[in-house]
Motif scaffolding. Structure first.
Motif, PDB file in Angstrom:
ATOM      1  N   ASN A  12      22.497  48.636 -24.559  1.00 54.14           N
ATOM      2  CA  ASN A  12      23.468  48.224 -24.894  1.00 54.14           C
ATOM      3  C   ASN A  12      24.229  48.942 -24.175  1.00 54.14           C
ATOM      4  OD1 ASN A  12      23.318  46.680 -27.208  1.00 54.14           O
ATOM      5  ND2 ASN A  12      23.334  48.627 -28.531  1.00 54.14           N
ATOM      6  N   GLN A  13      23.348  48.822 -23.077  1.00 48.94           N
ATOM      7  CA  GLN A  13      24.273  48.683 -21.778  1.00 48.94           C
ATOM      8  C   GLN A  13      24.690  48.050 -20.253  1.00 48.94           C
ATOM      9  OE1 GLN A  13      25.247  53.209 -20.938  1.00 48.94           O
ATOM     10  NE2 GLN A  13      24.727  52.828 -22.910  1.00 48.94           N
ATOM     11  N   LEU A  14      25.222  48.232 -19.388  1.00 44.20           N
ATOM     12  CA  LEU A  14      25.474  46.921 -18.663  1.00 44.20           C
ATOM     13  C   LEU A  14      24.433  47.241 -17.326  1.00 44.20           C
ATOM     14  CD1 LEU A  14      29.351  47.744 -17.677  1.00 44.20           C
ATOM     15  CD2 LEU A  14      28.025  45.497 -19.006  1.00 44.20           C
ATOM     16  N   SER A  15      23.922  45.355 -17.102  1.00 45.56           N
ATOM     17  CA  SER A  15      22.682  45.487 -16.938  1.00 45.56           C
ATOM     18  C   SER A  15      23.413  44.310 -14.733  1.00 45.56           C
ATOM     19  CB  SER A  15      21.162  45.397 -16.770  1.00 45.56           C
ATOM     20  OG  SER A  15      21.568  43.813 -17.445  1.00 45.56           O
ATOM     21  N   ASP A  16      22.352  43.981 -14.150  1.00 50.40           N
ATOM     22  CA  ASP A  16      22.924  43.138 -13.325  1.00 50.40           C
ATOM     23  C   ASP A  16      23.010  42.423 -14.068  1.00 50.40           C
ATOM     24  OD1 ASP A  16      22.961  44.050 -10.558  1.00 50.40           O
ATOM     25  OD2 ASP A  16      20.981  44.218 -10.592  1.00 50.40           O
ATOM     26  N   ASN A  17      22.108  41.793 -15.348  1.00 46.08           N
ATOM     27  CA  ASN A  17      21.951  40.227 -15.702  1.00 46.08           C
ATOM     28  C   ASN A  17      23.350  39.947 -16.424  1.00 46.08           C
ATOM     29  OD1 ASN A  17      19.695  40.091 -15.580  1.00 46.08           O
ATOM     30  ND2 ASN A  17      19.037  40.652 -17.799  1.00 46.08           N
ATOM     31  N   ASP A  18      24.686  40.938 -16.459  1.00 48.45           N
ATOM     32  CA  ASP A  18      25.798  41.056 -16.801  1.00 48.45           C
ATOM     33  C   ASP A  18      26.639  40.578 -15.819  1.00 48.45           C
ATOM     34  OD1 ASP A  18      25.186  42.305 -19.617  1.00 48.45           O
ATOM     35  OD2 ASP A  18      24.953  43.960 -19.302  1.00 48.45           O
ATOM     36  N   PHE A  19      26.443  41.288 -14.963  1.00 51.01           N
ATOM     37  CA  PHE A  19      27.807  41.010 -14.090  1.00 51.01           C
ATOM     38  C   PHE A  19      26.955  39.165 -12.925  1.00 51.01           C
ATOM     39  CE2 PHE A  19      28.120  45.025 -14.147  1.00 51.01           C
ATOM     40  CZ  PHE A  19      29.498  45.101 -14.110  1.00 51.01           C
ATOM     41  N   ILE A  20      25.808  39.049 -13.672  1.00 46.36           N
ATOM     42  CA  ILE A  20      25.140  37.782 -13.087  1.00 46.36           C
ATOM     43  C   ILE A  20      25.718  36.635 -14.029  1.00 46.36           C
ATOM     44  CG2 ILE A  20      23.549  35.958 -12.978  1.00 46.36           C
ATOM     45  CD1 ILE A  20      21.802  38.806 -12.035  1.00 46.36           C
ATOM     46  N   CYS A  21      26.040  36.362 -14.644  1.00 51.93           N
ATOM     47  CA  CYS A  21      26.848  35.802 -15.867  1.00 51.93           C
ATOM     48  C   CYS A  21      27.874  35.953 -15.896  1.00 51.93           C
ATOM     49  CB  CYS A  21      26.230  36.011 -17.718  1.00 51.93           C
ATOM     50  SG  CYS A  21      24.310  35.633 -17.211  1.00 51.93           S
ATOM     51  N   ALA A  22      28.198  36.700 -15.742  1.00 55.93           N
ATOM     52  CA  ALA A  22      30.029  36.718 -14.970  1.00 55.93           C
ATOM     53  C   ALA A  22      29.901  36.342 -13.875  1.00 55.93           C
ATOM     54  CB  ALA A  22      30.840  38.897 -15.253  1.00 55.93           C
ATOM     55  N   ALA A  23      29.710  36.597 -12.635  1.00 58.80           N
ATOM     56  CA  ALA A  23      29.548  35.843 -11.855  1.00 58.80           C
ATOM     57  C   ALA A  23      29.619  34.244 -11.834  1.00 58.80           C
ATOM     58  CB  ALA A  23      28.659  35.893 -10.650  1.00 58.80           C
ATOM     59  N   LYS A  24      28.570  33.620 -12.545  1.00 56.93           N
ATOM     60  CA  LYS A  24      28.219  32.310 -13.090  1.00 56.93           C
ATOM     61  C   LYS A  24      30.214  31.377 -13.882  1.00 56.93           C
ATOM     62  CE  LYS A  24      23.679  32.594 -12.293  1.00 56.93           C
ATOM     63  NZ  LYS A  24      23.708  31.686 -11.146  1.00 56.93           N
ATOM     64  N   ALA A  25      30.207  32.326 -14.859  1.00 61.02           N
ATOM     65  CA  ALA A  25      31.678  31.763 -15.619  1.00 61.02           C
ATOM     66  C   ALA A  25      32.517  32.461 -15.134  1.00 61.02           C
ATOM     67  CB  ALA A  25      31.251  33.402 -16.819  1.00 61.02           C
ATOM     68  N   ASP A  26      32.463  32.934 -13.791  1.00 66.16           N
ATOM     69  CA  ASP A  26      34.088  32.574 -12.887  1.00 66.16           C
ATOM     70  C   ASP A  26      34.127  31.336 -12.287  1.00 66.16           C
ATOM     71  OD1 ASP A  26      35.179  35.106 -13.669  1.00 66.16           O
ATOM     72  OD2 ASP A  26      34.171  35.936 -12.508  1.00 66.16           O
ATOM     73  N   ALA A  27      32.646  31.311 -11.966  1.00 65.36           N
ATOM     74  CA  ALA A  27      32.505  29.023 -11.157  1.00 65.36           C
ATOM     75  C   ALA A  27      32.883  28.695 -11.677  1.00 65.36           C
ATOM     76  CB  ALA A  27      30.697  29.452 -10.819  1.00 65.36           C
ATOM     77  N   LEU A  28      32.339  29.170 -13.359  1.00 65.91           N
ATOM     78  CA  LEU A  28      32.861  27.467 -13.977  1.00 65.91           C
ATOM     79  C   LEU A  28      34.132  27.546 -14.739  1.00 65.91           C
ATOM     80  CD1 LEU A  28      30.184  28.075 -16.624  1.00 65.91           C
ATOM     81  CD2 LEU A  28      30.188  25.654 -15.350  1.00 65.91           C
ATOM     82  N   TYR A  29      34.683  28.559 -14.088  1.00 63.41           N
ATOM     83  CA  TYR A  29      36.439  28.528 -14.505  1.00 63.41           C
ATOM     84  C   TYR A  29      36.691  28.059 -13.693  1.00 63.41           C
ATOM     85  CZ  TYR A  29      41.518  30.007 -15.786  1.00 63.41           C
ATOM     86  OH  TYR A  29      42.473  30.641 -16.144  1.00 63.41           O
ATOM     87  N   ALA A  30      36.122  28.512 -12.382  1.00 61.43           N
ATOM     88  CA  ALA A  30      37.045  28.090 -11.050  1.00 61.43           C
ATOM     89  C   ALA A  30      36.773  25.968 -11.187  1.00 61.43           C
ATOM     90  CB  ALA A  30      36.589  28.634  -9.613  1.00 61.43           C
ATOM     91  N   GLN A  31      35.794  25.473 -11.212  1.00 57.97           N
ATOM     92  CA  GLN A  31      35.573  24.462 -11.522  1.00 57.97           C
ATOM     93  C   GLN A  31      36.219  23.690 -11.832  1.00 57.97           C
ATOM     94  OE1 GLN A  31      31.357  23.385 -12.724  1.00 57.97           O
ATOM     95  NE2 GLN A  31      31.409  21.690 -12.119  1.00 57.97           N
ATOM     96  N   ARG A  32      36.911  24.076 -13.912  1.00 59.04           N
ATOM     97  CA  ARG A  32      37.319  23.333 -14.320  1.00 59.04           C
ATOM     98  C   ARG A  32      38.322  23.121 -13.719  1.00 59.04           C
ATOM     99  NH1 ARG A  32      33.303  22.488 -16.876  1.00 59.04           N
ATOM    100  NH2 ARG A  32      32.739  21.880 -18.397  1.00 59.04           N
ATOM    101  N   ALA A  33      39.173  24.172 -13.676  1.00 60.10           N
ATOM    102  CA  ALA A  33      40.570  24.431 -12.353  1.00 60.10           C
ATOM    103  C   ALA A  33      40.708  23.495 -12.405  1.00 60.10           C
ATOM    104  CB  ALA A  33      41.069  25.939 -12.873  1.00 60.10           C
ATOM    105  N   GLY A  34      39.771  23.508 -10.981  1.00 61.41           N
ATOM    106  CA  GLY A  34      40.325  22.286 -10.309  1.00 61.41           C
ATOM    107  C   GLY A  34      40.025  20.338 -10.463  1.00 61.41           C
ATOM    108  N   ALA A  35      39.760  20.626 -11.326  1.00 62.31           N
ATOM    109  CA  ALA A  35      39.145  19.858 -12.356  1.00 62.31           C
ATOM    110  C   ALA A  35      40.241  18.600 -12.380  1.00 62.31           C
ATOM    111  CB  ALA A  35      38.344  18.951 -13.286  1.00 62.31           C
TER     112      ALA A  35
END
Length: 110
Positions: free
Chosen positions: A87-110
């Protein structure tokens, strides 16, 4: 290689506080709250919120790293932590956060 270009791995190790701080420095809108990596995304309406949630669900399923979500009419709070890393933070959390940001940016541009 950027976090956006990486994929989650099984058995990811917990990050040290300095590593968390370094990764967090490059991620706008994300913070550590209650030991979890968290960001609140805002949308125009429920339809946009659900589009994002569904895209996020698809991405996280492919990464096999699922967040805790709080979904309201025009907001979605996303929280990541790696259970298999104690229950600690790992690279997996930051990888998915970056991908979530990209999804958000993509939707904002739509």
């Amino acid at each position: 290689m950027s976090m956006l270009d990486m994929n989650c791995t099984h058995g990811a190790s917990a990050l040290a506080p300095a590593e968390i701080a370094a990764r967090l420095a490059g991620m706008d809108g994300w913070a550590v709250a209650d030991g979890m990596l968290e960001r609140r995304f805002a949308f125009r309406d429920y339809h946009e919120t659900m589009e994002f949630v569904n895209a996020l669900a698809f991405m996280t399923h492919r990464q096999d790293h699922h967040p805790e979500l709080k979904v309201t009419y025009n907001r979605c709070t996303v929280r990541y932590v790696t259970h298999s890393a104690g229950n600690q933070l790992s690279d997996n959390d930051f990888i998915c956060a970056a991908k979530a940001d990209a999804l958000y940016a993509q939707r904002a541009g739509a």
